[in-house]
Design a protein around this motif. Structure first.
Motif, PDB file in Angstrom:
ATOM      1  N   SER A 420       0.828  -1.200   0.000  1.00 38.73           N
ATOM      2  CA  SER A 420       0.000   0.000   0.000  1.00 38.73           C
ATOM      3  C   SER A 420       0.865   1.255   0.000  1.00 38.73           C
ATOM      4  O   SER A 420       0.589   2.220  -0.724  1.00 38.73           O
ATOM      5  N   ASP A 421       1.925   1.237   0.804  1.00 39.61           N
ATOM      6  CA  ASP A 421       2.825   2.392   0.869  1.00 39.61           C
ATOM      7  C   ASP A 421       3.499   2.660  -0.473  1.00 39.61           C
ATOM      8  O   ASP A 421       3.596   3.811  -0.922  1.00 39.61           O
ATOM      9  N   ILE A 422       3.965   1.605  -1.119  1.00 37.62           N
ATOM     10  CA  ILE A 422       4.747   1.774  -2.353  1.00 37.62           C
ATOM     11  C   ILE A 422       3.868   2.148  -3.538  1.00 37.62           C
ATOM     12  O   ILE A 422       4.255   2.959  -4.382  1.00 37.62           O
ATOM     13  N   VAL A 423       2.686   1.581  -3.624  1.00 31.67           N
ATOM     14  CA  VAL A 423       1.807   1.915  -4.764  1.00 31.67           C
ATOM     15  C   VAL A 423       0.968   3.157  -4.487  1.00 31.67           C
ATOM     16  O   VAL A 423       0.338   3.704  -5.399  1.00 31.67           O
ATOM     17  N   GLY A 424       0.927   3.583  -3.228  1.00 28.80           N
ATOM     18  CA  GLY A 424       0.173   4.786  -2.893  1.00 28.80           C
ATOM     19  C   GLY A 424      -1.317   4.628  -3.062  1.00 28.80           C
ATOM     20  O   GLY A 424      -2.015   5.557  -3.482  1.00 28.80           O
ATOM     21  N   ALA A 425      -1.838   3.437  -2.722  1.00 24.87           N
ATOM     22  CA  ALA A 425      -3.270   3.167  -2.882  1.00 24.87           C
ATOM     23  C   ALA A 425      -3.721   2.171  -1.814  1.00 24.87           C
ATOM     24  O   ALA A 425      -2.900   1.406  -1.282  1.00 24.87           O
ATOM     25  N   PRO A 426      -5.023   2.153  -1.502  1.00 20.80           N
ATOM     26  CA  PRO A 426      -5.527   1.173  -0.534  1.00 20.80           C
ATOM     27  C   PRO A 426      -5.390  -0.257  -1.068  1.00 20.80           C
ATOM     28  O   PRO A 426      -5.506  -0.497  -2.274  1.00 20.80           O
ATOM     29  N   VAL A 427      -5.150  -1.170  -0.157  1.00 18.25           N
ATOM     30  CA  VAL A 427      -5.053  -2.592  -0.483  1.00 18.25           C
ATOM     31  C   VAL A 427      -6.066  -3.328   0.378  1.00 18.25           C
ATOM     32  O   VAL A 427      -6.118  -3.131   1.600  1.00 18.25           O
ATOM     33  N   GLU A 428      -6.892  -4.167  -0.246  1.00 15.00           N
ATOM     34  CA  GLU A 428      -7.930  -4.891   0.475  1.00 15.00           C
ATOM     35  C   GLU A 428      -7.719  -6.399   0.377  1.00 15.00           C
ATOM     36  O   GLU A 428      -7.468  -6.923  -0.700  1.00 15.00           O
ATOM     37  N   ARG A 429      -7.828  -7.046   1.524  1.00 11.51           N
ATOM     38  CA  ARG A 429      -7.726  -8.507   1.577  1.00 11.51           C
ATOM     39  C   ARG A 429      -9.101  -9.080   1.896  1.00 11.51           C
ATOM     40  O   ARG A 429      -9.755  -8.643   2.838  1.00 11.51           O
ATOM     41  N   PRO A 430      -9.554 -10.062   1.131  1.00  9.31           N
ATOM     42  CA  PRO A 430     -10.892 -10.630   1.368  1.00  9.31           C
ATOM     43  C   PRO A 430     -10.892 -11.601   2.541  1.00  9.31           C
ATOM     44  O   PRO A 430      -9.843 -11.998   3.055  1.00  9.31           O
ATOM     45  N   ARG A 431     -12.106 -11.962   2.928  1.00 13.39           N
ATOM     46  CA  ARG A 431     -12.259 -12.912   4.036  1.00 13.39           C
ATOM     47  C   ARG A 431     -11.582 -14.243   3.723  1.00 13.39           C
ATOM     48  O   ARG A 431     -10.988 -14.874   4.586  1.00 13.39           O
ATOM     49  N   THR A 432     -11.676 -14.681   2.478  1.00 13.90           N
ATOM     50  CA  THR A 432     -10.928 -15.862   2.059  1.00 13.90           C
ATOM     51  C   THR A 432      -9.923 -15.448   1.001  1.00 13.90           C
ATOM     52  O   THR A 432     -10.262 -14.742   0.053  1.00 13.90           O
ATOM     53  N   THR A 433      -8.657 -15.849   1.193  1.00  9.76           N
ATOM     54  CA  THR A 433      -7.630 -15.542   0.193  1.00  9.76           C
ATOM     55  C   THR A 433      -7.531 -16.655  -0.850  1.00  9.76           C
ATOM     56  O   THR A 433      -6.660 -16.615  -1.708  1.00  9.76           O
ATOM     57  N   GLU A 434      -8.444 -17.628  -0.780  1.00  4.10           N
ATOM     58  CA  GLU A 434      -8.488 -18.705  -1.772  1.00  4.10           C
ATOM     59  C   GLU A 434      -9.279 -18.244  -2.998  1.00  4.10           C
ATOM     60  O   GLU A 434     -10.183 -18.930  -3.483  1.00  4.10           O
ATOM     61  N   SER A 435      -8.934 -17.063  -3.511  1.00  7.38           N
ATOM     62  CA  SER A 435      -9.748 -16.454  -4.557  1.00  7.38           C
ATOM     63  C   SER A 435      -9.732 -17.239  -5.862  1.00  7.38           C
ATOM     64  O   SER A 435     -10.732 -17.266  -6.594  1.00  7.38           O
ATOM     65  N   THR A 436      -8.598 -17.858  -6.185  1.00  8.06           N
ATOM     66  CA  THR A 436      -8.499 -18.594  -7.445  1.00  8.06           C
ATOM     67  C   THR A 436      -9.441 -19.791  -7.447  1.00  8.06           C
ATOM     68  O   THR A 436     -10.257 -19.966  -8.364  1.00  8.06           O
ATOM     69  N   ALA A 437      -9.360 -20.615  -6.411  1.00  2.62           N
ATOM     70  CA  ALA A 437     -10.248 -21.775  -6.318  1.00  2.62           C
ATOM     71  C   ALA A 437     -11.697 -21.340  -6.157  1.00  2.62           C
ATOM     72  O   ALA A 437     -12.603 -21.949  -6.745  1.00  2.62           O
TER      73      ALA A 437
END
Length: 494
Positions: A420-437
């Motif tokens: 977030s610091d380096i790209v200068g934008a908010p970063v959001e993580r979902p409840r499950t990080t198994e997004s691909t499956a």
């Protein structure tokens, strides 16, 4: 015991074969995973044993389904997602591969790509496929197999061989001979016109690939086949390449939404809606998904090495015992002290596209220790994401939303704050990080009628954490300047 309807998602990745069972709310009910053997027969070459992939996938599916059954859940359909571009050619009669699978990371076809570029063909490939001429993609891998496996060329021209990426190979094996792929995987082949949604005869001729090799291209959701190998008859109703599946799993279904997956590599996709935007900053234009015959496009930036750099620190150098240790070590330092890692182990992807670049670590001093190395490996994923987003913002006329992240590295809070610091934008993580499956499961749910609309997919997404940039502009610019200098040292012609 309470019973419930569930979906089996096959997630065949670069480093492992996995099976996950989801309930209709998107919760993981059961999971099984087996690490995949990596083969490195020459510098820049990477291969997988397709039979090992098949055996492991089948075993993991059975294991996950048994666990789900013990918890009272029954899978009613299957979704498949896969490491994209990894190329298999097999015999249509025996079903046996004629060679090990050539992995997406493999660089052996760099000379062929150069010859095509020198011949003035890159603009045609870019215009029709949205891709650049790079060894990353499937088309030149097919050409290599036909030229280097004895008898392959004649057998292909006689219609005796089949080509597929991992999704296609698994579909063939599960169904006993259904030869298909979806539009997302087809769009990564250098052979598929993303505008007409057809295999392109001109591109086939340039790469000398017989049309008889190619699978039928379908939507990402629908009736794709059936299997009886997992108990009863299970329909296969969803299919997408891993990054496109993650886009669905992250509910990035509206233009301007962006997801970035941090696994073996790092892949950022920006939904551009019905418009296939031609990049002027060496990004890829690709199919995000195709549903009911309607295509949604994306801009994509591909980073070849992200989590694989942490894996190298663990397995190659032995300086960490587990991936999670990297965050602890990185947090122990106030600053990177000028140490940068450019993990160009198999060349550099977007926006550099230099297949001959090789990895390096700069800024080493007598004070450099394993904490610096761990931090440099984590930071590299963030710097590379910054470069991708800079290119995307230049190409895309609309507003880019917060970045939704997933993948194994997304559990690392230190990494996401630095990102977030380096790209200068908010970063959001979902409840499950198994997004691909989850994306594969949601596509299967759409194809089977368990979910009726894309709006239902959007409603299932839930945020678990949000990271806001706090780094001052001066520090950000100083760190990015160090990264740029390091990258320039790794480039072939810098």
């Amino acid at each position: 015991m309470t019973t419930g309807t569930a979906i089996l998602a096959i997630d065949q990745g670069t480093t492992s074969s996995r099976a996950l069972v989801f309930d209709l709310a998107g919760n993981v009910i059961a999971t099984a995973q087996k690490e995949l053997t990596q083969h490195y027969p020459a510098d820049g070459w990477v291969e997988h044993d397709a039979e090992e992939i098949w055996d492991d996938t089948l075993a993991m599916c059975r294991q996950a389904l048994a666990e789900a059954s013990a918890r009272g859940f029954t899978a009613v359909c299957i979704g498949i997602t896969n490491q994209r571009e990894t190329t298999i050619v097999w015999d249509r009669i025996t079903g046996k591969p004629i060679h090990r699978a050539i992995v997406w990371q493999d660089r052996r076809t760099a000379p062929l790509c150069k010859a095509l570029r020198d011949g003035g063909h890159e603009s045609l490939f870019a215009e029709r496929t949205g891709l650049l001429l790079d060894p990353y993609f499937s088309g030149t891998k097919i050409a290599w197999l036909l030229e280097n496996v004895p008898g392959a060329r004649a057998a292909a021209e006689a219609g005796e061989l089949a080509f597929g990426t991992i999704d296609s190979f698994l579909l063939w094996r599960l169904t006993g001979g259904r030869h298909g792929t979806d539009a997302t995987n087809a769009s990564r082949s250098l052979l598929f016109n993303i505008h007409t949604q057809q295999w392109d005869d001109d591109l086939l001729a340039l790469l000398d690939v017989p049309r008889a090799l190619l699978p039928e291209v379908t939507d990402c959701a629908g009736a794709l086949g059936e299997t009886t190998l997992l108990g009863g008859t299970l329909p296969i109703c969803g299919m997408a390449g891993d990054q496109q599946a993650a886009t669905v799993g992250q509910a990035c279904l509206h233009p301007g939404m962006i997801k970035s997956t941090y696994g073996t590599g790092c892949f950022a996709l920006l939904n551009t809606g019905k418009q296939a935007i031609r990049s002027h900053n060496r990004l890829l234009t690709t199919v995000a998904y195709r549903l009911d015959g309607a295509v949604t496009y994306a801009l994509e930036g591909s980073i070849f090495i992200a989590g694989a750099a942490i894996q190298w620190l663990r397995d190659g150098l032995g300086i960490i015992e587990s991936s999670s240790e990297s965050a602890v070590l990185a947090r122990s330092l106030e600053d990177n002290e000028g140490v940068y890692m450019v993990p160009a182990f198999t060349g550099l992807g977007a926006p550099w596209w230099d297949p001959d670049a090789r990895g390096l670590i700069t800024g080493l001093t007598r004070n450099t220790g394993r904490a610096h190395m761990a931090r440099a490996a984590l930071e590299a994923a963030c710097y590379q994401t910054h470069d991708l987003l800079t290119a995307m913002r230049a190409d895309y006329p609309g507003t880019v939303a917060a970045i939704r992240v997933d993948g194994g590295m997304a559990t690392n809070d230190w990494l996401l704050q630095f990102l977030s610091d380096i790209v200068g934008a908010p970063v959001e993580r979902p409840r499950t990080t198994e997004s691909t499956a989850l994306g594969a499961a949601l596509l299967a749910a759409l194809g089977h009628g368990l979910i009726s609309s894309r709006e239902e997919v959007v409603s299932l997404w839930q945020r678990q954490a949000r990271f806001e940039p706090v780094m001052d502009a001066g520090t950000r610019e100083r760190m990015l300047d160090g990264w740029t200098r390091a990258v320039n040292r790794s480039l072939t012609n810098a």
